[in-house]
Design an enzyme around this catalytic site. Structure first.
Site, PDB file in Angstrom:
ATOM      1  N   HIS A   1      -5.105  22.053  14.337  1.00 21.35           N
ATOM      2  CA  HIS A   1      -5.744  21.148  15.289  1.00 21.35           C
ATOM      3  C   HIS A   1      -6.053  19.797  14.643  1.00 21.35           C
ATOM      4  O   HIS A   1      -6.503  19.744  13.488  1.00 21.35           O
ATOM      5  CB  HIS A   1      -7.087  21.723  15.756  1.00 21.35           C
ATOM      6  N   ASN A  24      -5.360  23.368   5.943  1.00 17.64           N
ATOM      7  CA  ASN A  24      -6.045  23.580   7.209  1.00 17.64           C
ATOM      8  C   ASN A  24      -7.298  24.434   7.069  1.00 17.64           C
ATOM      9  O   ASN A  24      -8.340  24.141   7.668  1.00 17.64           O
ATOM     10  CB  ASN A  24      -5.065  24.256   8.185  1.00 17.64           C
ATOM     11  N   PHE A  48      -7.081  -0.789  11.438  1.00 20.47           N
ATOM     12  CA  PHE A  48      -8.445  -0.262  11.440  1.00 20.47           C
ATOM     13  C   PHE A  48      -9.481  -1.375  11.254  1.00 20.47           C
ATOM     14  O   PHE A  48     -10.608  -1.110  10.839  1.00 20.47           O
ATOM     15  CB  PHE A  48      -8.613   0.773  10.324  1.00 20.47           C
TER      16      PHE A  48
END
Length: 249
Positions: free
Chosen positions: A115, A146, A244
């Site tokens: 995810h 992960n 950014f």
């Protein structure tokens, strides 16, 4: 009685302020109107008509989808304490709108269905949790990435939200280690987190905390801390090519 100088000078100053401040406020307003999840801007300039930089907005997150890579370029989301509940995890599924890989495309690949916006950040309702199990929110992650420092940072971020902080997160993968079933395996995973001061809401970003990480998408790092991979927002910008500049540094 107002002097001629005053009558000439004050309107000029007001006009200058309007020209200077107006576009800034308009920019902030337009970004928030696109999605509450990306108040600091659309870092890749994603558009709804692009193939490999397609802007997708959902109530749970916003993202840039890359059809060639078959993964998101990035996913952005807002996290608050009220987003965290106790609903059970959903099942991975093909996205109902965007042509995505199937969950079975990852089977026996050696990579987790990782995810970007975590399941744990959307546990207040079943619908919100189901949304983040769409394959549009998934990238190939090495299990030790992960389930190791990446997950530790997710948990830490939720602890900040539960402490009363409004948080804005953007995450993605960069580079390539090859592919499987046409799905690009990122060489590294990155994330930028902006945690506002407790009790504050956007746009009150003064005094906020910014965390940036860049983690190798490799095995062998499970026991490492997320702090091992801290970096700067400017380094993430350099590695990804994204803008950014509106993010608190």
């Amino acid at each position: 009685m107002t002097s001629p100088f005053f009558r000439r000078f004050v309107p000029a100053v007001l006009l200058l302020l309007a020209l200077t401040i107006g576009p800034l406020l308009s920019s902030v307003s337009s970004q928030v109107s696109v999605s509450v999840h990306m108040p600091f801007g659309n870092v890749s300039g994603a558009t709804s008509s692009s193939t490999n930089n397609r802007l997708v907005t959902r109530s749970q997150f916003a993202e840039s989808w890359n059809a060639s890579k078959r993964t998101a370029n990035w996913v952005a989301w807002r996290l608050r304490a009220l987003d965290i509940g106790s609903v059970p995890r959903s099942d991975f599924h093909i996205d109902p709108v965007i042509p995505t890989p199937s969950p079975s495309d990852y089977t026996n690949s050696g990579y987790d269905r990782g995810h970007l916006c975590p399941s744990g950040d959307r546990t207040n309702t079943s619908a919100n949790n189901y949304a983040v199990f769409s394959m549009i929110n998934i990238i190939p992650q090495a299990p030790d990435n992960n389930q190791g420092p990446w997950e530790k940072l997710e948990s830490y971020t939720r602890s900040l939200a539960q402490g009363g902080r409004e948080i804005y997160v953007i995450a993605g993968g960069v580079g390539s280690k090859g592919s499987f079933n046409g799905i690009t395996i990122p060489a590294s995973t990155w994330k930028v987190i902006v945690a506002l001061q407790p009790g504050r809401t956007y746009p009150a970003v003064s005094g906020s905390t910014t965390i940036a990480v860049l983690m190798p998408n490799n095995q062998g790092i499970r026991s490492n801390t997320w702090q091992t991979y801290q970096t700067t927002v400017s380094n993430i910008a350099s590695r990804t090519g994204y803008n950014f500049s509106n993010y608190p540094q």
